[in-house]
Design an enzyme around this catalytic site. Structure first.
Site, PDB file in Angstrom:
ATOM      1  N   ASP A  36       0.850  -1.190   0.000  1.00 20.85           N
ATOM      2  CA  ASP A  36       0.000   0.000   0.000  1.00 20.85           C
ATOM      3  C   ASP A  36       0.889   1.246   0.000  1.00 20.85           C
ATOM      4  OD1 ASP A  36      -3.223   0.542   0.989  1.00 20.85           O
ATOM      5  OD2 ASP A  36      -1.805   2.208   1.077  1.00 20.85           O
TER       6      ASP A  36
ATOM      7  N   GLU B  40     -12.275   3.283  -1.404  1.00 23.28           N
ATOM      8  CA  GLU B  40     -11.897   4.390  -2.293  1.00 23.28           C
ATOM      9  C   GLU B  40     -11.653   3.902  -3.711  1.00 23.28           C
ATOM     10  OE1 GLU B  40      -8.497   6.143  -0.444  1.00 23.28           O
ATOM     11  OE2 GLU B  40      -9.665   6.978   1.216  1.00 23.28           O
TER      12      GLU B  40
ATOM     13  N   HIS C 278     -10.241  -5.461  -3.210  1.00 25.60           N
ATOM     14  CA  HIS C 278      -8.884  -5.683  -2.693  1.00 25.60           C
ATOM     15  C   HIS C 278      -8.965  -6.016  -1.219  1.00 25.60           C
ATOM     16  CE1 HIS C 278      -9.882  -1.392  -2.497  1.00 25.60           C
ATOM     17  NE2 HIS C 278      -9.211  -1.354  -1.353  1.00 25.60           N
TER      18      HIS C 278
END
Ligand code: AMP
Length: 114
Positions: free
Chosen positions: A30, A95, A100
Site C-alpha cells: 500500500d 476508495e 482488494h
C-alpha cells in the site's frame, strides 16, 4: 466498468512494489501504509466490490481467500498475526472500486471499527 488505479497497476502502466504475483492474484505494498506491513491483494479477475462475491463461483472466492492467506504467510505474519480487511462501498470506506484485501500487520493493531 470504471478503470481504476489498480487496473493500471495490474497492466504495469503505473509502478507498484509487488510482493507476490501468480495467475490468480497480485499483491503489492500500500502506498500509504497504516501499519509496518500493509499489503493489498487483488484478484486478476476483476470484481468491483466484496458484495459481488455472493454471486461468484465458490472456487473463485475460495481461491482468493487461499491466496490472501498464502501472501500473509509469505510475509512472515502467521505467528504474530495480522488483520485482513475488505472495505466495501461508501460506508465501508472503499476508495478504489476494484476489490482488494488489505493485509495489515507487523505490530499489535488497535481495533477501531469506525
Ligand atoms: P480502500 O479505501 O479500501 O479502497 O483502499 C485503497 C487503498 O489503496 C488505500 O489504502 C490507498 O493507500 C491505496 N492506494 C491508492 N493508490 C495506490 C497505489 N498507486 N499504490 C499502492 N496503493 C495505493
Amino acid at each position: 466498468m470504471e478503470d481504476t488505479i489498480f487496473d493500471k497497476i495490474l497492466r504495469n502502466e503505473i509502478p507498484s512494489e509487488k510482493v507476490y504475483e501468480d495467475d490468480d492474484v497480485l499483491a503489492f505494498k500500500d502506498i500509504n501504509p497504516k501499519a509496518p506491513v500493509h499489503v493489498l491483494v487483488i484478484p486478476k479477475r476483476k470484481r468491483q466490490r466484496f458484495s459481488e462475491y455472493r454471486n461468484v463461483e465458490s472456487d473463485e472466492a475460495g481461491i482468493f481467500m487461499k491466496k490472501i492467506s498464502s501472501v500473509a504467510h509469505s510475509l512472515g505474519l502467521d505467528e504474530s498475526g495480522y488483520r485482513v480487511i475488505f472495505n466495501c462501498g461508501p460506508h465501508g470506506g472503499q476508495e478504489v472500486e476494484y476489490i482488494h484485501a488489505h493485509i495489515l500487520g507487523g505490530k499489535k493493531l488497535i481495533w477501531s471499527a469506525g
